[in-house]
Scaffold this active site. Structure first.
Site, PDB file in Angstrom:
ATOM      1  N   GLU A 196       0.820  -1.220   0.000  1.00  0.00           N
ATOM      2  CA  GLU A 196       0.000   0.000   0.000  1.00  0.00           C
ATOM      3  C   GLU A 196       0.852   1.267   0.000  1.00  0.00           C
ATOM      4  O   GLU A 196       0.743   2.104   0.901  1.00  0.00           O
ATOM      5  CB  GLU A 196      -0.973  -0.009   1.185  1.00  0.00           C
ATOM      6  CG  GLU A 196      -1.984  -1.119   1.111  1.00  0.00           C
ATOM      7  CD  GLU A 196      -3.167  -0.945   2.063  1.00  0.00           C
ATOM      8  OE1 GLU A 196      -3.105  -0.063   2.937  1.00  0.00           O
ATOM      9  OE2 GLU A 196      -4.153  -1.677   1.911  1.00  0.00           O
TER      10      GLU A 196
ATOM     11  N   GLU B 159      -5.055  -8.731   0.347  1.00  0.00           N
ATOM     12  CA  GLU B 159      -5.835  -8.445   1.566  1.00  0.00           C
ATOM     13  C   GLU B 159      -7.295  -8.229   1.213  1.00  0.00           C
ATOM     14  O   GLU B 159      -7.615  -7.607   0.196  1.00  0.00           O
ATOM     15  CB  GLU B 159      -5.361  -7.160   2.264  1.00  0.00           C
ATOM     16  CG  GLU B 159      -4.085  -7.277   3.027  1.00  0.00           C
ATOM     17  CD  GLU B 159      -3.690  -5.979   3.733  1.00  0.00           C
ATOM     18  OE1 GLU B 159      -4.585  -5.210   4.153  1.00  0.00           O
ATOM     19  OE2 GLU B 159      -2.480  -5.745   3.848  1.00  0.00           O
TER      20      GLU B 159
HETATM   21  C1  NOJ Z   1      -4.323  -2.483   4.829  1.00  0.00           C
HETATM   22  C2  NOJ Z   1      -3.014  -2.588   5.512  1.00  0.00           C
HETATM   23  O1  NOJ Z   1      -2.074  -3.172   4.661  1.00  0.00           O
HETATM   24  C3  NOJ Z   1      -3.103  -3.339   6.810  1.00  0.00           C
HETATM   25  O2  NOJ Z   1      -1.894  -3.217   7.457  1.00  0.00           O
HETATM   26  C4  NOJ Z   1      -4.276  -2.818   7.595  1.00  0.00           C
HETATM   27  O3  NOJ Z   1      -4.333  -3.267   8.895  1.00  0.00           O
HETATM   28  C5  NOJ Z   1      -5.532  -3.147   6.825  1.00  0.00           C
HETATM   29  N1  NOJ Z   1      -5.487  -2.420   5.589  1.00  0.00           N
HETATM   30  C6  NOJ Z   1      -6.825  -2.804   7.506  1.00  0.00           C
HETATM   31  O4  NOJ Z   1      -6.944  -1.437   7.651  1.00  0.00           O
END
Ligand code: NOJ
Length: 479
Positions: free
Chosen positions: A170, A378
């Protein structure tokens, strides 16, 4: 597309789950680890929910065997985790820390022993504090060679056993929240610096991919992008312009560079006019072109709906980090677009709209625009969970969320998208960065909260058994 019959998930499909070092490991200063920016930032007054930090997190560093045992019991095919740069290089560069390398050796071997494919994220936001102090981390081109040296150390050490790698997690979030909203380290609000740091991160990403080809020629590598596909609020032509602006600025600005080594031209000219365009040096374009990924990693949680925003319209709003529904504000870029609540979607207690079809839309857009396979790195639901007597957690809402998203993935596969795997966020509960421990994502409940580490006991939620069934059946079974 409507299908008379859906295509089944391929037999090689990676049913996985994910985590990140700072969010699970703890042991923040053990076995030679140096501090990262998050170790420092979370200790500043008022930065996180109830002052929480990852000093102990969910103690995965000491309990990794128990956690992997649970993964094995579930039947997980893949586990995505990140490596803490400052465990390997406590000062970010220079002397390597053998004990840090050993920890991930042990974790990887433990996974392989149980037939679980390790997916390594090289960078999940925890840049060594030493590099922030030395040259401002992502703001200096010096980081390109230091990041590359760190990557090469990992490729040489683990490349024989780890075949799927994620470069930067991200980038759009750690750069955006770090330099635009100023709520992640380094807590800066400066768009010029933001776009420059982002450009340097792009270069570091490309350089790492170049090295990867040399050291792990039989592996696959890609970034993981926080993709929020954009929707127009309605069909007024000016809304469509706003929608295109948002898709370009929020998404193509990153994904075009990953896939094509090129910035989208209209947004480039907009940023140039505003004085925020990054400064390009000789050789930058060539490097970006040379670092193409094998797949697009996608972290998907929600879509973004937008409308027209005049030049004197709304700018940044605040985020809901408390779980009090309705406390997040709409945001916008004056002259380009503004966000607006989608009236057709329900939202979580953190105001994240739930939109499984949005995932399918995003997967299709990537396949159409870039022709790349997608690894869903994710996806999951952050919610309050209730621990009932007898160690029971009935998280039917999480099952419903995951089920509906998996159905849409199968829809996307049937539409013709090449989806390699699906990593839910997350395997165990963990520290949710600014949101403390109450925003839970896991299949496995961890008995701790913001006030106390309690006993950090692992408890399987109802969703644990449900996902176990999905993996076994290689998809959703009809009820
Ligand atoms: C994306 C992130 O990569 C992760 O670290 C985070 O906890 C989740 N989103 C949920 O917000």
């Amino acid at each position: 597309m409507e299908h008379r019959q859906l295509r089944p998930f391929p037999h090689t499909f990676l049913w996985g789950s994910a985590s990140a070092a700072y969010q699970v490991e703890g042991a923040w200063n053990e076995d030679g680890k140096g501090p990262s920016v998050w170790d420092r930032y979370t200790k500043l007054e008022g930065t996180t929910y109830k002052g929480t930090n990852g000093d102990v997190a969910v103690d995965h560093y000491h309990r990794y065997q128990e956690d992997v045992q649970l993964m094995a019991e579930m039947g997980l095919k893949a586990y995505r985790f990140s490596i803490a740069w400052s465990r390997i290089y406590p000062q970010g560069r220079g002397e390597v820390n053998e004990q840090g390398l050993q920890f991930y050796d042990n974790l990887i071997n433990e996974l392989l022993k149980h037939g679980i494919e390790p997916i390594v994220t090289i960078y999940h936001w925890d840049v060594p504090q030493a590099l922030m102090d030395a040259y401002g981390a992502w703001e200096s081109r010096e980081i390109i060679k230091d990041f590359d040296a760190y990557c090469v150390t990992l490729f040489k050490r683990y490349g024989d056993r780890v075949k799927i790698w994620v470069t930067l997690n991200e980038q759009n979030v750690f750069i955006g929240l770090g330099y635009r909203l100023g709520i992640h380290p380094p807590g800066v609000k400066d768009l010029k610096r933001m776009y420059q740091a982002n450009h340097i991160a792009n270069l570091a990403n490309a350089r790492a991919i170049q090295s990867f080809r040399r050291y792990v020629p039989d592996g696959k590598i890609g970034p993981s992008f926080a993709y929020g596909p954009v929707y127009p609020y309605d069909c007024q032509p000016e809304t469509i312009l706003a929608f295109e602006n948002a898709e370009e600025l929020n998404n193509h600005w990153w994904m075009d560079v990953y896939a094509w080594g090129q910035y989208p031209s209209l947004m480039w000219s907009y940023l140039e006019r505003e004085g925020f365009a990054p400064e390009l040096a000789d050789g930058d374009s060539e490097l970006l072109q040379a670092g193409k990924p094998d797949f697009m990693g996608v972290n998907y949680y929600r879509t973004t709906t937008v409308a027209h925003n005049p030049l004197d319209g709304i700018g940044e709003g605040t985020m809901n980090t408390t779980g009090k529904k309705g406390t997040s504000q709409d945001t916008g870029v004056p002259g380009l677009f503004r966000t607006i609540r989608n009236p057709h979607l329900e939202a979580t207690n953190w105001d994240w709209e739930i939109d499984p079809i949005g995932l399918r839309v995003g997967l299709r857009r990537i396949a159409n625009r870039y022709g790349l396979p997608v690894l869903i790195t994710e996806n999951g639901l952050g919610e309050f969970d209730h621990l009932e007597d007898g160690d029971v957690i009935q998280d039917d809402y999480r099952i419903a969320y995951l089920r509906s998203h998996i159905e849409q993935i199968q829809g996307a596969i049937s539409d013709g998208v090449d989806v390699i795997g699906y990593c839910t966020w997350s395997f165990t509960d963990l520290l949710s960065w600014l949101n403390g421990y109450q925003k839970r994502y896991g299949f496995v409940y961890v008995n701790r909260d913001e006030e106390s580490e309690k006993d950090l006991r692992r408890i399987k939620k109802k969703s644990f058994y449900w996902y176990q069934g999905v993996i076994k059946a290689n998809g959703i079974q009809k009820e």
